[in-house]
Design a protein around this motif. Structure first.
Motif, PDB file in Angstrom:
ATOM      1  N   ASN A 141       0.801  -1.102  -0.041  1.00  0.00           N
ATOM      2  CA  ASN A 141       0.014   0.150   0.025  1.00  0.00           C
ATOM      3  C   ASN A 141       0.822   1.227  -0.084  1.00  0.00           C
ATOM      4  O   ASN A 141       1.395   1.819   0.992  1.00  0.00           O
ATOM      5  N   VAL A 142       0.976   1.876  -1.221  1.00  0.00           N
ATOM      6  CA  VAL A 142       1.915   2.794  -1.382  1.00  0.00           C
ATOM      7  C   VAL A 142       1.173   4.398  -0.864  1.00  0.00           C
ATOM      8  O   VAL A 142       1.779   5.320  -0.257  1.00  0.00           O
ATOM      9  N   ARG A 143      -0.033   4.429  -0.738  1.00  0.00           N
ATOM     10  CA  ARG A 143      -0.612   5.351  -0.120  1.00  0.00           C
ATOM     11  C   ARG A 143      -2.037   5.252   0.425  1.00  0.00           C
ATOM     12  O   ARG A 143      -2.690   4.209   0.026  1.00  0.00           O
ATOM     13  N   GLY A 144      -2.469   5.681   1.486  1.00  0.00           N
ATOM     14  CA  GLY A 144      -3.645   5.420   2.208  1.00  0.00           C
ATOM     15  C   GLY A 144      -4.985   5.908   1.305  1.00  0.00           C
ATOM     16  O   GLY A 144      -4.850   6.461   0.364  1.00  0.00           O
ATOM     17  N   PRO A 145      -6.040   5.754   2.054  1.00  0.00           N
ATOM     18  CA  PRO A 145      -6.385   5.322   3.669  1.00  0.00           C
ATOM     19  C   PRO A 145      -6.246   3.999   3.819  1.00  0.00           C
ATOM     20  O   PRO A 145      -6.350   3.633   5.083  1.00  0.00           O
ATOM     21  N   ALA A 146      -5.746   3.146   2.990  1.00  0.00           N
ATOM     22  CA  ALA A 146      -5.694   1.604   3.273  1.00  0.00           C
ATOM     23  C   ALA A 146      -4.272   1.444   4.060  1.00  0.00           C
ATOM     24  O   ALA A 146      -3.259   2.060   4.017  1.00  0.00           O
ATOM     25  N   THR A 147      -4.386   0.789   5.099  1.00  0.00           N
ATOM     26  CA  THR A 147      -3.171   0.631   6.044  1.00  0.00           C
ATOM     27  C   THR A 147      -2.799  -0.932   6.222  1.00  0.00           C
ATOM     28  O   THR A 147      -1.566  -1.080   6.622  1.00  0.00           O
ATOM     29  N   ALA A 148      -3.296  -1.668   5.156  1.00  0.00           N
ATOM     30  CA  ALA A 148      -2.788  -3.018   4.969  1.00  0.00           C
ATOM     31  C   ALA A 148      -2.594  -3.186   3.321  1.00  0.00           C
ATOM     32  O   ALA A 148      -3.430  -2.608   2.543  1.00  0.00           O
ATOM     33  N   PRO A 149      -1.562  -4.024   3.169  1.00  0.00           N
ATOM     34  CA  PRO A 149      -1.388  -4.297   1.718  1.00  0.00           C
ATOM     35  C   PRO A 149      -2.246  -5.358   1.205  1.00  0.00           C
ATOM     36  O   PRO A 149      -3.114  -5.738   1.964  1.00  0.00           O
ATOM     37  N   GLN A 150      -2.049  -5.476  -0.282  1.00  0.00           N
ATOM     38  CA  GLN A 150      -3.194  -6.253  -0.727  1.00  0.00           C
ATOM     39  C   GLN A 150      -2.519  -7.630  -1.032  1.00  0.00           C
ATOM     40  O   GLN A 150      -1.314  -7.592  -1.209  1.00  0.00           O
ATOM     41  N   PRO A 151      -3.210  -8.969  -0.756  1.00  0.00           N
ATOM     42  CA  PRO A 151      -2.592 -10.059  -0.930  1.00  0.00           C
ATOM     43  C   PRO A 151      -2.189 -10.280  -2.360  1.00  0.00           C
ATOM     44  O   PRO A 151      -2.952  -9.737  -3.612  1.00  0.00           O
ATOM     45  N   ALA A 152      -1.087 -10.682  -2.757  1.00  0.00           N
ATOM     46  CA  ALA A 152      -0.330 -10.654  -4.010  1.00  0.00           C
ATOM     47  C   ALA A 152      -0.318 -11.948  -4.477  1.00  0.00           C
ATOM     48  O   ALA A 152       0.087 -12.830  -3.696  1.00  0.00           O
ATOM     49  N   PHE A 153      -0.299 -12.424  -5.865  1.00  0.00           N
ATOM     50  CA  PHE A 153      -0.314 -13.813  -6.256  1.00  0.00           C
ATOM     51  C   PHE A 153       1.007 -13.729  -7.034  1.00  0.00           C
ATOM     52  O   PHE A 153       1.481 -13.039  -7.630  1.00  0.00           O
ATOM     53  N   ASP A 154       1.616 -15.272  -6.850  1.00  0.00           N
ATOM     54  CA  ASP A 154       2.717 -15.541  -7.846  1.00  0.00           C
ATOM     55  C   ASP A 154       1.846 -15.903  -9.287  1.00  0.00           C
ATOM     56  O   ASP A 154       0.857 -16.259  -9.231  1.00  0.00           O
ATOM     57  N   THR A 155       2.725 -15.661 -10.219  1.00  0.00           N
ATOM     58  CA  THR A 155       2.223 -15.805 -11.671  1.00  0.00           C
ATOM     59  C   THR A 155       3.216 -16.582 -12.453  1.00  0.00           C
ATOM     60  O   THR A 155       4.148 -16.359 -12.204  1.00  0.00           O
ATOM     61  N   ARG A 156       2.524 -17.163 -13.434  1.00  0.00           N
ATOM     62  CA  ARG A 156       3.293 -17.751 -14.641  1.00  0.00           C
ATOM     63  C   ARG A 156       2.876 -18.099 -15.725  1.00  0.00           C
ATOM     64  O   ARG A 156       1.334 -18.000 -15.750  1.00  0.00           O
ATOM     65  N   ILE A 157       3.529 -18.265 -16.758  1.00  0.00           N
ATOM     66  CA  ILE A 157       2.687 -18.502 -18.081  1.00  0.00           C
ATOM     67  C   ILE A 157       3.112 -19.820 -18.561  1.00  0.00           C
ATOM     68  O   ILE A 157       4.224 -20.274 -18.598  1.00  0.00           O
ATOM     69  N   VAL A 158       1.938 -20.717 -18.702  1.00  0.00           N
ATOM     70  CA  VAL A 158       2.406 -22.073 -19.170  1.00  0.00           C
ATOM     71  C   VAL A 158       1.253 -22.298 -20.426  1.00  0.00           C
ATOM     72  O   VAL A 158       0.085 -22.131 -20.337  1.00  0.00           O
ATOM     73  N   ASP A 159       1.799 -22.666 -21.442  1.00  0.00           N
ATOM     74  CA  ASP A 159       1.221 -23.036 -22.704  1.00  0.00           C
ATOM     75  C   ASP A 159       0.193 -22.092 -23.268  1.00  0.00           C
ATOM     76  O   ASP A 159      -0.872 -22.076 -23.569  1.00  0.00           O
ATOM     77  N   GLY A 160       0.982 -20.515 -23.100  1.00  0.00           N
ATOM     78  CA  GLY A 160      -0.124 -19.474 -23.513  1.00  0.00           C
ATOM     79  C   GLY A 160      -1.186 -19.200 -22.490  1.00  0.00           C
ATOM     80  O   GLY A 160      -1.930 -18.343 -22.879  1.00  0.00           O
ATOM     81  N   HIS A 161      -1.041 -19.558 -21.323  1.00  0.00           N
ATOM     82  CA  HIS A 161      -2.034 -19.309 -20.451  1.00  0.00           C
ATOM     83  C   HIS A 161      -1.486 -18.891 -19.235  1.00  0.00           C
ATOM     84  O   HIS A 161      -0.246 -19.247 -18.568  1.00  0.00           O
ATOM     85  N   VAL A 162      -2.186 -17.903 -18.309  1.00  0.00           N
ATOM     86  CA  VAL A 162      -1.856 -17.380 -17.130  1.00  0.00           C
ATOM     87  C   VAL A 162      -2.104 -18.061 -16.059  1.00  0.00           C
ATOM     88  O   VAL A 162      -3.244 -18.567 -15.902  1.00  0.00           O
ATOM     89  N   GLU A 163      -1.294 -18.460 -15.045  1.00  0.00           N
ATOM     90  CA  GLU A 163      -1.793 -19.168 -13.900  1.00  0.00           C
ATOM     91  C   GLU A 163      -1.150 -18.267 -12.676  1.00  0.00           C
ATOM     92  O   GLU A 163      -0.236 -17.749 -12.496  1.00  0.00           O
ATOM     93  N   VAL A 164      -1.965 -18.554 -11.722  1.00  0.00           N
ATOM     94  CA  VAL A 164      -1.473 -17.692 -10.680  1.00  0.00           C
ATOM     95  C   VAL A 164      -1.541 -18.492  -9.138  1.00  0.00           C
ATOM     96  O   VAL A 164      -2.442 -19.698  -9.266  1.00  0.00           O
ATOM     97  N   ARG A 165      -1.012 -18.418  -8.376  1.00  0.00           N
ATOM     98  CA  ARG A 165      -1.029 -19.059  -6.857  1.00  0.00           C
ATOM     99  C   ARG A 165      -0.629 -18.013  -5.677  1.00  0.00           C
ATOM    100  O   ARG A 165      -0.041 -17.209  -5.991  1.00  0.00           O
ATOM    101  N   LEU A 166      -1.052 -18.280  -4.615  1.00  0.00           N
ATOM    102  CA  LEU A 166      -0.809 -17.530  -3.324  1.00  0.00           C
ATOM    103  C   LEU A 166       0.882 -18.015  -3.152  1.00  0.00           C
ATOM    104  O   LEU A 166       1.437 -19.146  -3.232  1.00  0.00           O
ATOM    105  N   PRO A 167       1.693 -17.026  -2.597  1.00  0.00           N
ATOM    106  CA  PRO A 167       3.144 -17.322  -2.293  1.00  0.00           C
ATOM    107  C   PRO A 167       3.210 -18.482  -1.235  1.00  0.00           C
ATOM    108  O   PRO A 167       2.073 -18.327  -0.287  1.00  0.00           O
TER     109      PRO A 167
END
Length: 308
Positions: A258-284
């Motif tokens: 969170n670079v700027r408020g009013p949010a005080t907590a960051p956003q959950p971010a996902f790992d990403t990868r591209i497999v066979d032309g498709h985007v896949e995500v997962r939680l760290p």
């Protein structure tokens, strides 16, 4: 058992529109204050949660302690000192509460306005108590102080309703690591994500914001803003960040910070990868608690991995 009378009153207060004109006027005034970077300090972005609940402990503790001293003969002077400490601490606590209040939903602001009025009444009563004590009217000073404590307790009850029933100041993205299953989730073909545009997808019924950068990197964040669950996918993407369309919180796409408020907590971010032309995500792994292999280890040879 039915709903108790206090809750019925509070629920009715949330729906009461009569003070909305005042709320609009005061809210604009608070947002127009030239606070600069101090606004995020008052929001508590540096702390990771709102700073207002922490700051109000000083006046509440001081006034409660003064009430205890007032039960003992001859302790009016010491009680007056504590009342003065509480009054001095009330101003910055009120300012922190005001900047938070100005960025809330309307039902929350309606309760917050009465919360502020109760606390203002407490300040006035305690100021009257100090004046009486200074004039040697200790009995009247104690009376005003006990009335002030009653007003402060009412304000505290309303503040609790705001925080725990209306979830003002809570992290509205906290549940994401607990409801998204472990492992990689395919969310669409790379071509489904136009460069530089925010796209909304869903993983285990959790909305996810996905942005593909010009260089090919793909970033994914929980879509509901941690401040008040605003839809980040409807916000503005610029300079590697996304701005919430509701209250203007800014999050870094690469890691959800969170670079700027009013949010005080960051956003959950996902790992990403591209497999066979498709985007896949997962939680760290540190977020999900899982033990699945890293993105680099999971990619077949020739596929590209991009941190989300």
């Amino acid at each position: 058992m039915g709903q108790n009378r206090v809750l019925r009153l509070l629920d009715g207060l949330e729906r009461q529109p009569h003070a909305d004109t005042v709320i609009d006027l005061v809210g604009r005034g608070v947002r127009a204050l030239p606070l600069g970077g101090g606004r995020d300090v008052l929001h508590g972005r540096w702390l990771g949660h709102p700073v207002h609940p922490l700051m109000v402990q000083v006046p509440i503790g001081s006034w409660l302690s003064a009430a205890v001293l007032d039960t003992r003969p001859g302790r009016s002077r010491e009680a007056g000192l504590l009342i003065g400490v509480g009054l001095a601490a009330a101003a910055p606590a009120a300012l922190a509460g005001a900047v938070d209040w100005a960025e809330l939903h309307r039902p929350q602001q309606r309760v917050g306005l009465v919360h502020a009025l109760a606390n203002t009444a407490a300040v006035g009563l305690y100021a009257a108590s100090l004046v009486c004590r200074a004039k040697g009217r200790a009995g009247a000073g104690r009376g005003f102080a006990y009335l002030g404590l009653t007003a402060a307790a009412t304000g505290g009850m309303l503040g609790g309703h705001l925080a725990y029933r209306q979830a003002a100041g809570a992290n509205h993205a906290e549940e994401v690591p607990h409801v998204v299953s472990e492992g990689w989730h395919r969310i669409g073909a790379v071509a489904d994500f136009p460069v530089g545009q925010a796209v909304r997808r869903s993983v285990d019924d959790v909305p996810v914001l996905v942005v593909r950068e010009p260089g090919g990197a793909v970033h994914a964040l929980a879509d509901r803003c941690s401040h008040l669950a605003g839809p980040l996918s409807e916000g503005t993407v610029e300079d590697g960040c996304v701005r919430c369309p509701w209250h203007g919180s800014v999050f870094r796409l690469s890691d959800g910070w969170n670079v700027r408020g009013p949010a005080t907590a960051p956003q959950p971010a996902f790992d990403t990868r591209i497999v066979d032309g498709h985007v896949e995500v997962r939680l760290p792994e540190e977020a999900s608690g899982g033990s699945s292999p890293s993105a680099a280890e999971s990619l077949p040879q020739g596929a590209g991995g991009h941190g989300g």
